[in-house]
Motif scaffolding. Structure first.
Motif, PDB file in Angstrom:
ATOM      1  N   CYS A   1       0.827  -1.210   0.000  1.00 23.18           N
ATOM      2  CA  CYS A   1       0.000   0.000   0.000  1.00 23.18           C
ATOM      3  C   CYS A   1       0.860   1.258   0.000  1.00 23.18           C
ATOM      4  O   CYS A   1       0.358   2.355  -0.179  1.00 23.18           O
ATOM      5  CB  CYS A   1      -0.930   0.012   1.197  1.00 23.18           C
ATOM      6  N   GLY A   2       2.179   1.110   0.206  1.00 24.78           N
ATOM      7  CA  GLY A   2       3.057   2.276   0.189  1.00 24.78           C
ATOM      8  C   GLY A   2       3.458   2.750   1.569  1.00 24.78           C
ATOM      9  O   GLY A   2       4.196   3.723   1.709  1.00 24.78           O
ATOM     10  N   LYS A   3       3.017   2.051   2.612  1.00 25.84           N
ATOM     11  CA  LYS A   3       3.322   2.521   3.970  1.00 25.84           C
ATOM     12  C   LYS A   3       4.805   2.414   4.287  1.00 25.84           C
ATOM     13  O   LYS A   3       5.397   3.346   4.837  1.00 25.84           O
ATOM     14  CB  LYS A   3       2.490   1.761   5.014  1.00 25.84           C
ATOM     15  N   THR A   4       5.412   1.299   3.889  1.00 21.13           N
ATOM     16  CA  THR A   4       6.841   1.133   4.167  1.00 21.13           C
ATOM     17  C   THR A   4       7.670   2.101   3.319  1.00 21.13           C
ATOM     18  O   THR A   4       8.652   2.672   3.803  1.00 21.13           O
ATOM     19  CB  THR A   4       7.271  -0.318   3.897  1.00 21.13           C
ATOM     20  N   THR A   5       7.255   2.311   2.076  1.00 15.29           N
ATOM     21  CA  THR A   5       7.958   3.278   1.217  1.00 15.29           C
ATOM     22  C   THR A   5       7.922   4.666   1.860  1.00 15.29           C
ATOM     23  O   THR A   5       8.933   5.373   1.889  1.00 15.29           O
ATOM     24  CB  THR A   5       7.301   3.322  -0.178  1.00 15.29           C
ATOM     25  N   THR A   6       6.747   5.041   2.381  1.00 12.98           N
ATOM     26  CA  THR A   6       6.633   6.344   3.041  1.00 12.98           C
ATOM     27  C   THR A   6       7.602   6.438   4.218  1.00 12.98           C
ATOM     28  O   THR A   6       8.315   7.428   4.384  1.00 12.98           O
ATOM     29  CB  THR A   6       5.188   6.557   3.543  1.00 12.98           C
ATOM     30  N   LEU A   7       7.639   5.365   5.031  1.00  7.85           N
ATOM     31  CA  LEU A   7       8.537   5.364   6.187  1.00  7.85           C
ATOM     32  C   LEU A   7       9.994   5.492   5.747  1.00  7.85           C
ATOM     33  O   LEU A   7      10.787   6.230   6.335  1.00  7.85           O
ATOM     34  CB  LEU A   7       8.353   4.073   7.005  1.00  7.85           C
ATOM     35  N   ARG A   8      10.331   4.767   4.666  1.00  7.03           N
ATOM     36  CA  ARG A   8      11.713   4.786   4.199  1.00  7.03           C
ATOM     37  C   ARG A   8      12.086   6.139   3.593  1.00  7.03           C
ATOM     38  O   ARG A   8      13.256   6.520   3.605  1.00  7.03           O
ATOM     39  CB  ARG A   8      11.959   3.646   3.202  1.00  7.03           C
TER      40      ARG A   8
END
Lengths: 273, 351
Positions: free
Chosen positions: B48-55
């Motif tokens: 969903c993009g949550k980890t990308t956002t965190l990174r």
């Protein structure tokens, strides 16, 4: 273990046992005895230290093997890490080319070194055209070094790539998040993770370099590494006892290196080769 | 430990998008403002993009050109992770296996060349705070999963980071431990007052830890709000379905009531008539006698859960309906039961 199980075990181990006794223990025992069969008996084993030619050959072989091992570890670790971490066109071809030398006999490698740095070699021709001096080093320690590097690098690269693949990438990210610069990450994260692989492949490199004969035989017109000395003593000087003592010493050094490596790395050294 | 208290750095993401090599857009342009000291949970299914956002916040990924990451007044977009002064906790713990617990916690301080007595004091504080004093000289492979995560938290906090980033820190743990550590993490974040961004796919974790929750799916933000907002007032289908259990029934609005499954429901909303979709949660119903019931259904299965009983009903439309009751009555399969829906808790979505 009851008697029945014990009998089965003995039967199962028997083929390996016979093979080991017939082709390893008996000849080794004979070699040890032959080594001590001269007029000076067991003291002949001291000759390797007292006979200058033997001792020099031992030291030269050790220095060569250690240098080859250290250099191969550095070069192959860098390339292995790079190959594992980057995906690019031709990567597969490059890896198979780098591991290709594993399939070559030492004689062929020696031949290739002559083609490169021999009297009619490529380096000689180029250097002559450029400077007027013909550079030839195939028949010296430098030539042996190049040849040994050639077959040592693939052994390390394959092991390092396998170890690097298993590394958890989050470890490096964690170190970076804590403020660690690149050199610290190499020191604190990458090298410790590669340590078992480095020890294992280093031991294999060292052992192979100590015992390599084909390459040395092709190149060594005026250098004596231990396997060459053994060959000379055995065939030319008919000094069978001397050849036997040298063989036993060579075997012991190699075995000790593998044994220490196995204990240090805690993993299967033989599987790394 | 008052020196641990931090005012908290605000985080501001300005149209941060991420397109990976190969053209896959993992994240559509995202604007997100996180106040100092706030705990924001990024919640969504995998991909969903949550980890990308965190990174992107961490500095492990760079946003596509045009995106900016602000820590307070500092533009940190071009700053690599090692210069951002963040603390990060990973799902796999990512503890250094060649170091002891103590060396792990001290690592960030050592890298910063803190004097030895200060490191000793700081590590001592961390060991005490995370209740892992007796593990100080253990090797990492001698720790349990829960102990590993405590050490990982201690290591991340030891350096007094500006923001704390947690990437599914509890996912690898078993259920009981997960609940216990969730409470500990919550208390820790409150006590430190540190700005925290927490990624998870577990709505329970999101609800209990987040001051605000960012619900994401397919690289898009679906809704940003407090746990209550998200639960009671979902913006759309996805949020309603993803958070908690929800029932949906089709009906036709007529004046002050809605006709659903052959029955009539009170309808207070001042909306025009026509086809509507009624959403309600299992816990917002009360079992009633058949006569005064809003709706009736047949019990397919009942699950006794101690404090309540969960009932799966059919006969109310295409989908089965799930309701919960705290009544101490036993229900049997095939039984017809009636229930009333609390009208205030009904969610009506624009269809």
């Amino acid at each position: 273990m009851d008697r029945h199980e014990y009998r089965n075990l003995v039967i199962l181990v028997l083929p390996t046992g016979i093979f080991c006794v017939a082709f390893f223990l008996l000849p080794m025992a004979r070699l040890v005895l032959i080594g001590a069969s001269g007029e000076r008996g067991i003291a002949a084993y001291l000759d390797i230290v007292t006979t200058p030619r033997h001792f020099e050959s031992l030291i030269a072989t050790l220095v060569l093997s250690i240098t080859v091992t250290a250099t191969a570890l550095v070069v192959a670790t860098i390339s292995g890490l790079f190959l594992e971490r980057n995906r690019f066109k031709g990567r597969g071809v490059l890896i198979s080319m780098l591991t290709f030398p594993l399939a070559f006999p030492g004689v062929v490698i020696g031949f290739m070194v002559i083609m490169l740095a021999g009297r009619q070699g490529l380096i000689g021709i180029v250097s002559k055209a450029l400077t007027g001096d013909k550079i030839v080093f195939a028949y010296s320690m430098a030539g042996l070094f190049v040849g040994y590097m050639y077959f040592s690098i693939p052994r390390v690269i394959l092991t390092i790539m396998a170890a690097a693949e298993k590394m958890n990438p989050a470890l490096e990210e964690a170190a970076r998040s804590l403020g660690a610069p690149q050199w610290r990450i190499i020191l604190d994260v990458i090298l410790p993770a590669l340590k078992p692989g480095l020890i294992a492949s280093g031991a294999i490199c060292f052992a192979t370099s100590m015992g390599a004969f084909g390459t040395a035989f092709t190149l060594a017109t005026n250098i004596d590494v231990l396997p060459m000395t053994i060959y000379t003593e055995f065939t030319l000087n008919a000094n069978i006892a001397g050849a036997a003592t040298l063989s036993i010493v060579l075997g012991l050094i190699t075995w000790a290196a593998l044994y220490i490596a196995r204990n240090l790395s805690g993993s299967n050294v033989a599987a790394a080769g | 430990m008052s020196d641990l208290k931090d005012q908290g750095t605000a985080i501001n993401l300005l149209s941060c998008a991420k397109t990976f090599a190969g053209g896959v857009q993992a994240l559509e342009p995202l604007d997100l403002e996180i106040a100092g000291g706030e705990t924001v949970v990024l919640l969504g299914p995998s991909g969903c993009g949550k980890t990308t956002t965190l990174r992107i916040i961490a500095g492990l990924e760079e946003p596509d050109p045009g995106g900016r990451v602000m820590f307070g007044d500092d533009d940190v977009t071009r700053l690599p992770i090692e210069k951002r002064k963040i603390g990060m906790v990973f799902q796999s713990y990512a503890l250094f296996p060649n170091m002891t617990v103590r060396e792990n916690i001290a690592y960030g301080l050592m890298v910063r060349r803190m004097p030895k007595p200060d490191i000793d004091r700081r590590v001592g504080e961390m060991l005490e705070m995370m209740h892992i004093g007796d593990l100080e000289f253990r090797r990492i492979d001698q720790l349990s999963g829960g102990q590993c995560q405590r050490v990982a938290l201690a290591r991340a906090i030891a350096v007094q980071p500006r923001v704390l980033l947690l990437d599914e820190p509890l996912t690898a743990l078993d259920a009981i431990l997960r609940t216990r550590l969730r409470v500990e993490i919550d208390q820790l974040l409150r006590r430190l007052g540190i700005t925290a961004v927490y990624v998870t796919h577990d709505q329970g974790e999101a609800m209990s830890l987040g001051d605000r929750i960012v619900v994401m799916s397919r690289g898009r933000v679906e809704q940003i709000g407090t746990p209550r907002d998200i639960y009671y007032k979902p913006n759309n289908d996805f949020v309603a379905e993803f958070i908690g259990t929800i029932n949906r029934l089709r009906g036709i609005a007529r004046g002050d009531h809605v006709e659903v499954a052959g029955a009539s429901l009170p309808w207070s909303a001042n909306r025009s008539g026509g086809e509507v979709e009624i959403l309600f949660r299992p816990e917002n119903v009360t079992i009633s006698n058949l006569k005064s019931a809003h709706l009736k259904g047949n019990v397919v299965t009942s699950f006794f859960q101690g404090d309540r009983t969960k009932l799966i009903l059919d006969g109310l439309g295409e989908r089965q309906v799930i309701i919960e009751t705290t009544d101490r009555v036993e229900f049997i399969a095939g039984q017809e039961i009636g229930f009333r829906i609390d009208p205030d808790s009904m969610i009506i979505l624009n269809t």
